[in-house]
Design a protein around this motif. Structure first.
Motif, PDB file in Angstrom:
ATOM      1  N   LYS A   1     -39.314   3.233   7.820  1.00  0.00           N
ATOM      2  CA  LYS A   1     -38.201   2.306   7.716  1.00  0.00           C
ATOM      3  C   LYS A   1     -37.806   1.755   9.079  1.00  0.00           C
ATOM      4  CE  LYS A   1     -33.921   3.638   7.081  1.00  0.00           C
ATOM      5  NZ  LYS A   1     -32.676   4.173   6.494  1.00  0.00           N
TER       6      LYS A   1
ATOM      7  N   GLN B   1     -39.008  -1.593  10.306  1.00  0.00           N
ATOM      8  CA  GLN B   1     -38.443  -2.811   9.738  1.00  0.00           C
ATOM      9  C   GLN B   1     -37.125  -3.127  10.455  1.00  0.00           C
ATOM     10  OE1 GLN B   1     -40.283  -4.301   7.347  1.00  0.00           O
ATOM     11  NE2 GLN B   1     -41.748  -2.632   7.470  1.00  0.00           N
ATOM     12  N   THR B   2     -37.265  -3.733  11.664  1.00  0.00           N
ATOM     13  CA  THR B   2     -36.041  -3.983  12.421  1.00  0.00           C
ATOM     14  C   THR B   2     -35.328  -5.231  11.956  1.00  0.00           C
ATOM     15  OG1 THR B   2     -37.326  -5.211  14.008  1.00  0.00           O
ATOM     16  CG2 THR B   2     -36.938  -2.881  14.479  1.00  0.00           C
ATOM     17  N   GLY B   3     -36.079  -6.116  11.261  1.00  0.00           N
ATOM     18  CA  GLY B   3     -35.467  -7.372  10.856  1.00  0.00           C
ATOM     19  C   GLY B   3     -35.569  -8.434  11.943  1.00  0.00           C
ATOM     20  N   SER B   4     -36.043  -8.047  13.111  1.00  0.00           N
ATOM     21  CA  SER B   4     -36.164  -9.013  14.206  1.00  0.00           C
ATOM     22  C   SER B   4     -37.449  -9.802  14.041  1.00  0.00           C
ATOM     23  CB  SER B   4     -36.168  -8.264  15.543  1.00  0.00           C
ATOM     24  OG  SER B   4     -36.837  -9.040  16.503  1.00  0.00           O
ATOM     25  N   ILE B   5     -37.284 -11.123  13.815  1.00  0.00           N
ATOM     26  CA  ILE B   5     -38.455 -11.958  13.547  1.00  0.00           C
ATOM     27  C   ILE B   5     -39.396 -11.962  14.735  1.00  0.00           C
ATOM     28  CG2 ILE B   5     -39.194 -14.328  13.148  1.00  0.00           C
ATOM     29  CD1 ILE B   5     -36.712 -14.635  11.436  1.00  0.00           C
ATOM     30  N   GLY B   6     -38.823 -11.956  15.924  1.00  0.00           N
ATOM     31  CA  GLY B   6     -39.653 -11.973  17.125  1.00  0.00           C
ATOM     32  C   GLY B   6     -40.588 -10.781  17.158  1.00  0.00           C
TER      33      GLY B   6
END
Lengths: 627, 106
Positions: free
Chosen positions: A598, A601-606
């Motif tokens: 989990k 899955q940082t959510g950072s698009i970069g």
């Protein structure tokens, strides 16, 4: 016509059961008891019709209702076999059953669950009938299990007492052990003979083409284990004395007269199989003899009136098995019948006493009841004389036949059987003297209420006492109606009538003298010297061992129950814990993996893009390097 | 007809494409403004298109040029959708900084 009547015969008690279980409470006590009794009387009437029929025609009636199970060449019909043996059995099952139902109307009248009692009794009669008239082993097995269930329900009838519940459970579990044997026996018979139909089996075996000796011996052993469980033989007898927790009519009907003879019935049914396994026969005879002696010795010192009778029953069943093992099936059947008469009478009589004393079962607190309860006294006296083997009552003839057969077969067994008979005479008259003679030892309150039981209780007693007196007439030595009647059932047996020579008369004399000695000792001890067994703690030496039933229950507890409990605890505390750790381990690993995953899955698009490019580059470089 | 590759060698086109592509990649990776990220993607696409055309000429095969038309059409559609998403994103969170788009965090 026959089919309809056979259906009436078996379904009448079931109908009574259904009525009583569903509408019993609304019907009220009297009607509920009347229905229960009436349905059994109907069965008795039909049985009587068939019975008279068969004595004339000598033809067994086979009723086939439908094909039940058919797997390739293995077929089981659902049908009934009304032959000489089953009709004879039905006569006393339904006859005594009807009497005991009648008795129960009065005996159970103060019980709030009387309708339930009658429902269970009816259900028992239904299953007993199916056990007896089933045309194959499977139907018999249904009845066999059914009567076990009813026995359980009725032993635990007063379910508010935990001891009674334990006794019920004990009976059920002990029976299950035997039932497993029976089931295995049925499987082997089906496997070896490709049929489990009694008539077909008999034809096959008597044709003599089957000589698969090993399997037949194993089947006979397994079947005998089944019989030993149901008929309370060593080592599975301990449930029967405890089964006395049930109401007294139950003890009389199920645990003395009918159900416990199922094992003897089954062995007689399959006598042709047992004839092929002489080793098993010897084992049956030896176990029967030992059981009769062991149980008789235990009965010598018991103080509970019903316990004495219970051990007496075990002992008498042992004698029957002795006869079975000797191959004298008709003699075993004879003793079953006479025993049913006098033991039912004795149990009902003890019930009458217990009733009069408001549920007091301890003989130390009885005494002197002779004057207050003359009918109970006389009927029980007759039955005691019968069971002790006093000429010319029923027990004399049947027991004498067994002992004679044993004498001709193996003198050691004869000695054991004779000893058991002497003990029988002693403990029965100990019971009689302690209960009916000398002075009353109960409380003043009880003394005031002493009374003879009502007619509904005394009538069955009188009938049974008469039967116990004259029952021996059905098989007098040299001129046996019973042997004659059963002859078609044993087509391959030479009719062995004991020629009444000198030996036989001497044996009879010895048996009678033995019985008189037993009675005499009891008279000297409990009548003349007026001894009363002391409190439980005062027993010493051998009496203590006997009073505690050879500690068999404790031994079983130590050998079987405790280790099994220990094993269960071991499984619960270690194996189950280990297994669940293993199983839960999978879950934990998966959980941990996803927890760690989990974090990616940082959510950072970069970041995603960065990984994407790196990955893409890696794939490309890999492809180029490979190529 | 005179082949343009005779004047400038094919390898130069390849170099140019690779450089443009790398610029695009680094633009995507390092810029945080979504519109510039978009432009960088366009640059990468066009670098590939350039390579297509160059190789098409080199191999004397028109398939490559046809493919470029498809590629451009798809890119146009993608831009339309992408810009629409950006507008929606801006309306929702008031910014088009890709670093702020973290609602998909696990």
């Amino acid at each position: 016509m026959d089919t309809t009547l056979a259906l009436v015969l078996i379904l009448a008690p079931l109908f009574g059961f259904l009525l009583n279980i569903f509408f019993g409470k609304q019907l009220g006590k009297t009607l509920s008891g009347a229905i229960g009794t009436f349905t059994v009387i109907v069965s008795f009437a039909v049985t009587l019709y068939f019975f008279l029929n068969i004595t004339e025609t000598n033809q067994a009636i086979q009723v086939k209702l439908f094909d039940w199970i058919a797997i390739s060449d293995f077929k089981v019909d659902f049908g009934f076999l009304l032959d000489h043996l089953s009709l004879l059995w039905l006569m006393f099952v339904t006859g005594i059953g009807a009497l005991i139902h009648l008795y129960s109307i009065s005996y159970m009248h103060d019980d709030e669950n009387m309708h339930k009692f009658f429902a269970y009794l009816n259900l028992f009669v239904f299953f007993m009938i199916s056990l007896v008239i089933g045309s194959n082993l499977l139907i018999m097995f249904i009845g066999w299990e059914g009567v076990g269930l009813c026995s359980y329900l009725l032993i635990g009838f007063w379910y508010k007492n935990q001891d009674f519940n334990d006794a019920a459970k004990k009976a059920f579990i002990m029976n299950r052990i035997g039932d497993l044997g029976l089931l295995v026996g049925i499987f082997i018979v089906g496997f070896v003979f490709k049929t489990i139909d009694f008539a077909e089996l008999k034809t096959i075996v008597l044709a003599g083409t089957m000589n698969n000796e090993m399997w037949i011996t194993i089947a006979a052993i397994a079947l005998f284990i089944g019989a030993a469980g149901k008929s309370a033989q060593i080592p599975l007898y301990t449930w029967l004395p405890d089964a006395m927790a049930g109401p007294t009519p139950v003890s009389a009907l199920i645990h003395a007269a009918t159900m416990v003879t199922a094992g003897i019935f089954m062995i007689t049914r399959l006598y042709f199989l047992f004839d092929l396994a002489p080793l098993v026969q010897d084992a049956i005879a030896i176990i029967g003899a030992i059981t009769s002696l062991v149980a008789a010795t235990i009965a010598l010192v018991q103080t509970d009136i019903k316990k004495v009778l219970a051990y007496s029953t075990v002992s008498q069943l042992g004698l029957m098995f002795l006869a079975l093992g000797m191959g004298a099936y008709e003699i075993a059947v004879f003793h079953v019948i006479t025993h049913a008469f006098f033991k039912a009478c004795l149990f009902l009589g003890s019930g009458s006493v217990i009733h009069a004393l408001h549920n007091e079962q301890d003989m130390r607190k009885m005494g002197g009841l002779r004057k207050a309860m003359p009918i109970t006294f006389i009927t029980m006296l007759l039955s005691s004389l019968a069971i002790s083997g006093i000429f010319p009552l029923a027990g004399f003839w049947s027991k004498d036949e067994i002992l004679m057969t044993a004498f001709h077969g193996n003198p050691v067994l004869w000695v054991i059987g004779s000893l058991a008979s002497i003990f029988t005479a002693f403990y029965m008259f100990r019971l009689m003297f302690l209960t009916f003679f000398n002075d009353f030892r109960g409380t003043e309150e009880q003394k005031k209420h002493l009374h003879e039981s009502p007619a509904l209780i005394t009538f069955p007693l009188i009938v049974l006492a008469i039967l116990a007196t004259v029952g021996g007439l059905i098989s007098l030595p040299g001129n046996s109606w019973l042997n004659h009647y059963l002859a078609p059932f044993f087509p391959n047996k030479e009719h062995i009538a004991h020629a009444l020579g000198q030996t036989e008369y001497i044996l009879m004399a010895i048996a009678t003298v033995g019985a008189l000695v037993g009675i005499g000792v009891a008279y000297a001890k409990y009548m003349k010297q007026n001894q009363v067994p002391g409190a439980d703690a005062t027993f010493t030496g051998i009496s203590k061992v006997l009073y505690n039933k050879y500690y068999v229950d404790e031994i079983y507890d130590a050998i079987f129950v405790k280790p099994i409990n220990a094993l269960s605890n071991f499984f619960r505390d270690f194996v189950e814990v280990g297994l669940s750790a293993f199983v839960f381990g999978f879950g934990k690993v998966a959980n941990e993996l996803s927890f760690q995953g989990k974090k990616l899955q940082t959510g950072s698009i970069g970041f995603y893009l960065f990984i994407f490019v790196i990955g893409f580059c890696a794939i490309i470089s890999y492809l180029f390097i490979e190529l | 007809m005179d082949n343009v590759l005779n004047h400038i060698g094919i390898e130069n086109y390849i170099f140019l494409s690779v450089i443009l592509f790398c610029i695009g990649v680094f633009g995507v990776l390092y810029r945080r403004n979504a519109i510039i990220v978009f432009m960088s993607i366009e640059i990468m696409l066009n670098a590939v298109n350039l390579l297509f055309v160059a190789f098409s000429t080199y191999h004397q095969d028109a398939n490559g040029q046809v493919f470029v038309f498809f590629s451009m059409a798809v890119a146009a559609a993608e831009v339309a959708v992408g810009l629409a998403i950006l507008v929606a994103v801006f309306r929702n969170i008031g910014s088009i900084d890709v670093a702020n788009l973290k609602n998909l965090k696990g």
